[in-house]
Design an enzyme around this catalytic site. Sequence first.
Site, PDB file in Angstrom:
ATOM      1  N   HIS A 130       0.939  -1.183   0.103  1.00 18.01           N
ATOM      2  CA  HIS A 130       0.088  -0.167  -0.050  1.00 18.01           C
ATOM      3  C   HIS A 130       0.639   1.177  -0.026  1.00 18.01           C
ATOM      4  O   HIS A 130       0.495   2.192   0.309  1.00 18.01           O
ATOM      5  CB  HIS A 130      -1.049   0.013   1.163  1.00 18.01           C
ATOM      6  CG  HIS A 130      -2.023  -1.033   1.074  1.00 18.01           C
ATOM      7  ND1 HIS A 130      -2.856  -1.399   2.140  1.00 18.01           N
ATOM      8  CD2 HIS A 130      -2.438  -1.612  -0.069  1.00 18.01           C
ATOM      9  CE1 HIS A 130      -3.448  -2.485   1.836  1.00 18.01           C
ATOM     10  NE2 HIS A 130      -3.539  -2.696   0.296  1.00 18.01           N
ATOM     11  N   THR A 198      -3.534  -7.847  11.081  1.00 15.42           N
ATOM     12  CA  THR A 198      -4.685  -7.474  10.078  1.00 15.42           C
ATOM     13  C   THR A 198      -5.800  -7.963  10.274  1.00 15.42           C
ATOM     14  O   THR A 198      -6.081  -9.125  10.540  1.00 15.42           O
ATOM     15  CB  THR A 198      -3.640  -7.796   8.694  1.00 15.42           C
ATOM     16  OG1 THR A 198      -4.788  -7.114   7.702  1.00 15.42           O
ATOM     17  CG2 THR A 198      -3.467  -9.290   8.507  1.00 15.42           C
ATOM     18  N   ASN A 223      -2.997 -12.172  16.344  1.00 18.55           N
ATOM     19  CA  ASN A 223      -3.509 -10.930  16.309  1.00 18.55           C
ATOM     20  C   ASN A 223      -4.297 -11.014  17.892  1.00 18.55           C
ATOM     21  O   ASN A 223      -4.396 -12.106  18.528  1.00 18.55           O
ATOM     22  CB  ASN A 223      -4.828 -11.231  15.356  1.00 18.55           C
ATOM     23  CG  ASN A 223      -5.472  -9.739  14.933  1.00 18.55           C
ATOM     24  OD1 ASN A 223      -6.288  -9.135  16.093  1.00 18.55           O
ATOM     25  ND2 ASN A 223      -5.810  -9.383  13.855  1.00 18.55           N
TER      26      ASN A 223
END
Length: 256
Positions: A130, A198, A223
């Site tokens: 990105h 994520t 996570n």
Amino acid sequence: MSSREFNNPPAWGGLDETFLEKLSEAKRIVFFTGAGISAESGIPTFRGKDGIWNKLRPEELANFNAFMRNPQMVWEWYNHRKKIVHDAKPNAGHLAIAEMQDLLEDVTVVTQNIDNLHRRAGSKNIYELHGNIERNYCINCNTFYNEELDFSGGVPKCKCGGLIRPDVVWFGEFLPEDQFMGGEEAVRNCDIFFVVGTSAVVYPAAGLVYTAKKSGAFIVEVNIEETEVSAICDTSFFGESGKILPAIVDHLKKRE
Ligand code: BJW
Ligand code: ZN
């Protein structure tokens, strides 16, 4: 948080036997990372409990039309975040991934983050899907302007008169082809695929989890909460990446 309701995940109980066995055989490892890995460096995530998009609407800031409508406002947001990123330091999670380069044969980082912290931690083999907040380019002629920009006369412009924008990927824009193709190739060939910090809701990046699955990699999620892809992971370590990734490094050092 997505519309799906998640249960409270079980607290991390340490590295399990199946994972350790896979790790002992693995040659090629990919870390696919998102905003959560930088949360412990003080960089806010997008979604979830403290996500910046609980307060701001992404479509007002993270797309090209928003920039054309109000470049000043979009630049103010990026300059604010640039400062946070500039003042941040890589945390134990970034450093653990970089350290694994010396302990495992082949380590690749495929990141959605624009914050440069993997590079600053010492990771070498990085694909940035990105973009990177430290680079800028002209929307007309694509010339790069990576030095400090001067905002004293309003939004900075290129020699050709075009507006200069941050080199990040906004909604509706294609990902940099070389970065996506290179990352995808590493994913197709890896033995263990870590999905770290994520929410895995933004495509095509999130599709790499399915690419890894189809290619037969062992998928490990790190996570603090369940995500859209937890169900297809072979194991999920629920806790902070700054705690779990160093535990993997400790294990690898003991076996040396
Ligand atoms: C921790 C932790 C700790 C916290 N330890 N964990 C409908 C269906 C499918 C796709 C689409 C659709 N409608 C539109 C699309 C396409 C769109 C998309 O995917 N939208 C979905 C959101 C619906 N995608 C695009 O537009 C992409 N381009 C594209 O598709 O091109 C093709 C095309 C071209 C032309 C026309 C049409 C199509 C581009 C996507 C670009 C994304 N850009 C952003 C902004 C970058 C710049 C900036 O930073 O300002 O990238 S959006 C934002 O989300 C950013 C991130 O990289 C990305 C992913 O977020 P991430 O990293 O997952 O963060 P969070 O906050 O979501 O999650 C953090 C996680 O960390 C949480 O799970 C926490 O629990 C965890 N956590 N602390 C471990 N200590
Ligand atoms: Zn130009």
